[in-house]
Scaffold this motif. Structure first.
Motif, PDB file in Angstrom:
ATOM      1  N   ALA A 176      41.034  37.080  38.857  1.00  0.00           N
ATOM      2  CA  ALA A 176      40.921  36.246  37.650  1.00  0.00           C
ATOM      3  C   ALA A 176      41.734  34.964  37.825  1.00  0.00           C
ATOM      4  N   HIS A 177      42.929  35.114  38.367  1.00  0.00           N
ATOM      5  CA  HIS A 177      43.804  33.956  38.593  1.00  0.00           C
ATOM      6  C   HIS A 177      43.147  32.957  39.549  1.00  0.00           C
ATOM      7  N   VAL A 190      31.653  32.901  30.224  1.00  0.00           N
ATOM      8  CA  VAL A 190      31.879  33.895  31.287  1.00  0.00           C
ATOM      9  C   VAL A 190      30.678  34.831  31.287  1.00  0.00           C
ATOM     10  N   THR A 191      29.809  34.686  32.297  1.00  0.00           N
ATOM     11  CA  THR A 191      28.643  35.577  32.376  1.00  0.00           C
ATOM     12  C   THR A 191      29.078  36.931  32.929  1.00  0.00           C
ATOM     13  N   GLY A 192      28.371  37.975  32.512  1.00  0.00           N
ATOM     14  CA  GLY A 192      28.791  39.323  32.899  1.00  0.00           C
ATOM     15  C   GLY A 192      30.161  39.626  32.336  1.00  0.00           C
ATOM     16  N   SER A 251      35.845  42.700  36.646  1.00  0.00           N
ATOM     17  CA  SER A 251      36.684  41.523  36.899  1.00  0.00           C
ATOM     18  C   SER A 251      36.631  40.545  35.734  1.00  0.00           C
ATOM     19  N   ALA A 252      35.451  40.416  35.121  1.00  0.00           N
ATOM     20  CA  ALA A 252      35.262  39.425  34.061  1.00  0.00           C
ATOM     21  C   ALA A 252      36.141  39.714  32.843  1.00  0.00           C
ATOM     22  N   ARG A 253      36.361  40.988  32.522  1.00  0.00           N
ATOM     23  CA  ARG A 253      37.219  41.321  31.378  1.00  0.00           C
ATOM     24  C   ARG A 253      38.627  40.771  31.580  1.00  0.00           C
ATOM     25  N   HIS A 254      39.122  40.872  32.800  1.00  0.00           N
ATOM     26  CA  HIS A 254      40.466  40.367  33.087  1.00  0.00           C
ATOM     27  C   HIS A 254      40.498  38.839  33.012  1.00  0.00           C
TER      28      HIS A 254
END
Length: 560
Positions: free
Chosen positions: A228-229, A10-12, A17-20
């Protein structure tokens, strides 16, 4: 997962949003997760340290890699051994710096694609943006993926995101790589460092007494967990193989909450939830735009001397005043995407997570009352909850007058409508022939445009009807599958209530329904916690009864 350990990148990965997405991937136990970001090391906040991410890092199910996507050698090292890459990295969209955005969104994306091809990675999911089809001039109503990229974008972020997206789509099929692009619209939720903080900052500075435009521009917001979903739905579709993968690969998909709302109504709900006043003074765009251009010009002049990036720019004004709604039927059809968290629940979670930003001068509250939210948060809510007593009393007087003149007299619906139209015609005719002044008082004439339905309003009505229809069809599809008992019970109960109401005469409906409407919601708002607790206990009791019945039925089958 099988015997072989599968990794995704997972980049960034420390972005909003990426944390979720990272936490969702860990929670679903689909992959071991490699979090790639610019920071030299990962710094967890206390909640993350104690939560699922901290545990995964300690157990080895997740690892952190520091990498600059603009350096291909670092990208190759970060992606080595992965089966899937979720490319979510991007600079702050509020910074209109073309060189920065191009270096990450275009060059960095090209490095990711090259690394995927060289390392024979199977799938690449790219986080694009709904703004890639927005020119900053024309509103978008229920836009779908057939919309072309505009000749000129609203800002550098959108332009370079579109370039990156085009590269990802073009790379589909190279050396077995399957790609697709996710276009979320206006992401919000817990952990947001841009939308809510900027609104609160403006409110504290007294800048949010005003709303730009007429306040009727419609927007599609997307709760971050739904974003994320959508990424996971896209990855699962590509991994499915066959026709499912073919229909998803090389495509872009709009992602929304599928609940369009007026932009300024959404802003007002956030502000009121945190104890600030909602914007009420409407300022035309043509008055604001010259000021925004002056601010942007000043920034260009003084940026080398340390001037901070202004929020009030022409591109931001266009975003605040244009309608932007999108159709995500394609994502539903090809990826199986449906939102996990409804808009109002997402709003509540967002407000709760930003309690530290509440207005100091006002008592803390959990956000807009449920009664206010369920009534739509607009004029109807203000009237039924007695927010504006003059407006409420005027409405009651009008309804009483309608009752005695059209309902109590035993008129049929056609007769009542005819009489109402006759009264309106007489009033308008007399009003039209009156002089402009009577005894020194000015008589304001009603312009013909007052009754004209603009093209934009027509679009909004059609969009609202289409959205309701799509929701009903989606509900029907779920019912047809025969595995959602809760939905079946809700629909059945709703239809029973409608059939019950249908048996009540219009006269009784007025006599019983109107007093209840003007009292029940007000009581619920005042006693929300007590009523919710009682409802929760009744729901729990019902669930226990259902479980007991199911258990007894299962035991009886075993005995047989």
């Amino acid at each position: 997962m099988g015997e072989e350990e599968l990794w995704c990148v997972v980049t960034g990965g420390r972005g909003f949003s990426a944390r979720h997405l990272v936490e969702m991937l860990i929670r679903y136990d689909m992959y071991s997760v490699r979090i790639v970001d610019l920071g030299p090391s990962i710094k967890l906040d206390p909640a993350e340290e104690k939560g699922i991410l901290g545990e995964a890092l300690r157990s080895g199910r997740a690892q952190y890699v520091s990498a600059d996507l603009r350096d291909k050698s670092q990208v190759l090292k970060a992606c080595d051994g992965a089966d899937v890459v979720f490319h979510m990295a991007a600079p702050d969209s509020s910074i209109n710096n073309h060189e920065l955005h191009h270096s990450v969104n275009v060059k960095g994306t090209r490095n990711i694609i090259d690394a995927c091809i060289e390392l024979k990675i199977k799938r690449l999911i790219y986080t694009s943006s709904a703004s890639v089809v927005f020119d900053g001039v024309h509103g978008i109503f229920n836009g779908d993926e057939s919309l072309a990229y505009p000749a000129k974008h609203n800002d550098s972020y959108s332009a370079t995101k579109a370039e990156g997206e085009a590269l990802v789509i073009k790379s589909n099929g190279r050396n077995g790589l399957l790609t697709c692009c996710i276009r979320p619209s206006s992401i919000f939720g817990p952990g947001d460092k841009l939308l809510v903080p900027s609104l609160v900052s403006a409110a504290r500075a007294g800048k949010l007494k005003f709303l730009i435009g007429d306040g009727n521009n419609m927007y599609d917001f997307t709760y971050v967990e739904n974003v994320a979903h959508a990424h996971i739905c896209a990855e699962r579709a590509l991994a499915s193989g066959g026709t499912v993968a073919e229909r998803a690969a090389g495509e872009a998909f709009f992602i929304t909450n599928r609940e369009p709302i007026k932009f300024w109504e959404f802003v007002s709900l956030v502000l009121e939830g945190l104890g600030y006043d909602r914007p009420r003074i409407k300022v035309p765009v043509f008055l604001i735009m010259p000021i925004a251009r002056l601010v942007e010009w000043t920034y260009r002049l003084l940026a080398p001397y340390g001037m901070k990036v202004p929020q009030f720019t022409p591109s931001r004004v266009r975003l605040l005043s244009c309608s932007r709604t999108f159709n995500c039927s394609k994502a539903n059809d090809r990826l199986g995407y449906t939102p996990l968290v409804p808009l109002q629940e997402g709003l509540k979670r967002t407000i709760d997570s930003n309690s530290h930003l509440r207005a100091v001068s006002q008592p803390k509250k959990d956000g807009p009352s449920k009664a206010f939210l369920r009534l739509g948060g607009g004029m109807v809510a203000d009237i039924l909850l007695w927010k504006d007593k003059k407006q409420t009393l005027a409405t009651i007087i009008i309804l009483i007058s309608i009752y005695f003149n059209f309902v109590a007299s035993g008129c049929t619906i056609i007769t009542a409508v005819s009489k109402l139209l006759l009264v309106a015609c007489v009033f308008l005719f007399i009003h039209g022939i009156l002089p402009k002044k009577i005894f020194g008082y000015t008589i304001e004439k009603i312009p013909g445009s007052y009754f004209h339905l603009t093209e934009e309003m027509s679009h909004q009505v059609a969009l609202s009807v289409a959205s309701s229809w799509n929701s009903s069809v989606h509900c029907l599809k779920s019912l047809c599958k025969g595995n959602d008992w809760l939905l079946f019970m809700k629909v059945g109960f709703s239809l029973l209530i409608i059939s019950f109401l249908g048996a009540i005469s219009l006269q009784n409906l007025f006599i019983i329904g109107l007093p209840i409407a003007f009292v029940a919601f007000l009581v619920y708002e005042k006693k929300e916690e007590e009523i919710d607790n009682l409802a929760s206990k009744l729901s729990s009791f019902g669930c226990n009864l259902k479980s007991d019945a199911a258990r007894k039925l299962l035991n009886s089958k075993k005995i047989q």
